[in-house]
Design a protein around this motif. Structure first.
Motif, PDB file in Angstrom:
ATOM      1  N   GLU A  42     -15.179   8.310   6.143  1.00 36.70           N
ATOM      2  CA  GLU A  42     -16.142   7.506   6.890  1.00 36.70           C
ATOM      3  C   GLU A  42     -17.107   6.778   5.953  1.00 36.70           C
ATOM      4  OE1 GLU A  42     -19.353   8.299  10.405  1.00 36.70           O
ATOM      5  OE2 GLU A  42     -17.587   9.580  10.296  1.00 36.70           O
ATOM      6  N   GLU A  59       0.879  -1.178   0.000  1.00 46.24           N
ATOM      7  CA  GLU A  59       0.000   0.000   0.000  1.00 46.24           C
ATOM      8  C   GLU A  59       0.906   1.214   0.000  1.00 46.24           C
ATOM      9  OE1 GLU A  59      -2.638   1.835  -0.960  1.00 46.24           O
ATOM     10  OE2 GLU A  59      -3.752   0.133  -0.165  1.00 46.24           O
ATOM     11  N   GLU A  72       0.765   4.727   1.855  1.00 40.97           N
ATOM     12  CA  GLU A  72       0.071   5.597   2.819  1.00 40.97           C
ATOM     13  C   GLU A  72       0.264   7.061   2.461  1.00 40.97           C
ATOM     14  OE1 GLU A  72      -2.475   6.193   5.813  1.00 40.97           O
ATOM     15  OE2 GLU A  72      -1.757   4.197   5.289  1.00 40.97           O
ATOM     16  N   HIS A 124     -14.497   3.127   1.129  1.00 43.47           N
ATOM     17  CA  HIS A 124     -13.185   2.489   0.975  1.00 43.47           C
ATOM     18  C   HIS A 124     -12.121   3.576   0.914  1.00 43.47           C
ATOM     19  CE1 HIS A 124     -14.653  -1.560   0.358  1.00 43.47           C
ATOM     20  NE2 HIS A 124     -15.553  -1.094  -0.498  1.00 43.47           N
ATOM     21  N   PRO A 125     -10.932   3.314   1.434  1.00 47.04           N
ATOM     22  CA  PRO A 125      -9.854   4.298   1.335  1.00 47.04           C
ATOM     23  C   PRO A 125      -9.540   4.611  -0.134  1.00 47.04           C
ATOM     24  CG  PRO A 125      -9.263   2.545   2.853  1.00 47.04           C
ATOM     25  CD  PRO A 125     -10.520   2.121   2.166  1.00 47.04           C
ATOM     26  N   ARG A 180      -8.960   8.084   4.282  1.00 46.55           N
ATOM     27  CA  ARG A 180      -9.919   7.160   4.886  1.00 46.55           C
ATOM     28  C   ARG A 180     -11.161   7.955   5.276  1.00 46.55           C
ATOM     29  NH1 ARG A 180      -4.912   5.307   6.153  1.00 46.55           N
ATOM     30  NH2 ARG A 180      -4.577   3.077   5.929  1.00 46.55           N
ATOM     31  N   LEU A 238      -3.402   8.388   1.424  1.00 48.42           N
ATOM     32  CA  LEU A 238      -4.472   7.406   1.399  1.00 48.42           C
ATOM     33  C   LEU A 238      -5.555   7.931   2.332  1.00 48.42           C
ATOM     34  CD1 LEU A 238      -5.416   4.649   0.352  1.00 48.42           C
ATOM     35  CD2 LEU A 238      -4.337   3.624   2.362  1.00 48.42           C
ATOM     36  N   GLN A 294       2.741   2.026   4.680  1.00 45.51           N
ATOM     37  CA  GLN A 294       1.514   1.793   5.441  1.00 45.51           C
ATOM     38  C   GLN A 294       1.611   2.509   6.778  1.00 45.51           C
ATOM     39  OE1 GLN A 294      -0.116  -2.353   5.186  1.00 45.51           O
ATOM     40  NE2 GLN A 294       1.940  -2.754   4.419  1.00 45.51           N
TER      41      GLN A 294
END
Length: 149
Positions: free
Chosen positions: A99, A78, A80, A102-103, A97, A95, A147
């Motif tokens: 609510e 991934e 981040e 999907h990220p 996120r 990345l 990550q």
């Protein structure tokens, strides 16, 4: 600062490339491997995952930046975050996120969203936007984190 492993392929002699990381303990000596390829119209920076966190500084000692500068992050499960910073501007990819979603990967230069990051089966690819390149001989610093830690 500790110098990370790096190598240059044919044609890369005109690029000064320093991979830098904060000093690490003996247990953290393994660092991501970085290679560059310089062609007439592009610069390719290949980062190979070992620790998944690191950075490098790119500087063009003569002439102008090539038309295209690509950073490929190989073997990263991934991505981040990724940043490319100069005295001119900063590219920031994160990345996000959100609510109940999907990220998703989002990149910005300042307040403007840009389409700079793509994912291929074997690597992430970041195309550095032209607006981050300084007009003089200053550096562009790149940093990456695979990550959340």
């Amino acid at each position: 600062m500790a110098l990370a492993g790096l190598s240059a392929r044919a044609g890369a002699a005109c690029v000064i490339f320093l991979a830098t990381l904060p000093l690490a303990s003996a247990a953290e000596v393994m660092q991501d491997r970085v290679e560059i390829i310089r062609a007439a119209d592009h610069l390719l920076v290949d980062v190979y995952h070992v620790r998944g966190i690191g950075g490098a500084r790119l500087k063009m000692p003569e002439g102008a930046w090539p038309e295209t500068v690509l950073v490929r992050l190989h073997g990263f499960p991934e991505l981040e975050s990724f940043t490319a910073t100069s005295s001119t501007a900063k590219l920031e990819c994160v990345l996000a996120r959100l609510e109940n979603q999907h990220p998703i990967q989002m990149c910005r230069v300042g307040e403007t969203r840009v389409d700079a990051l793509g994912r291929e089966p074997d690597f992430f690819e970041v195309k550095l936007p032209r607006e981050i390149f300084p007009s003089d001989n200053e550096v562009v610093e790149i940093r990456w984190v695979d990550q959340l830690r």
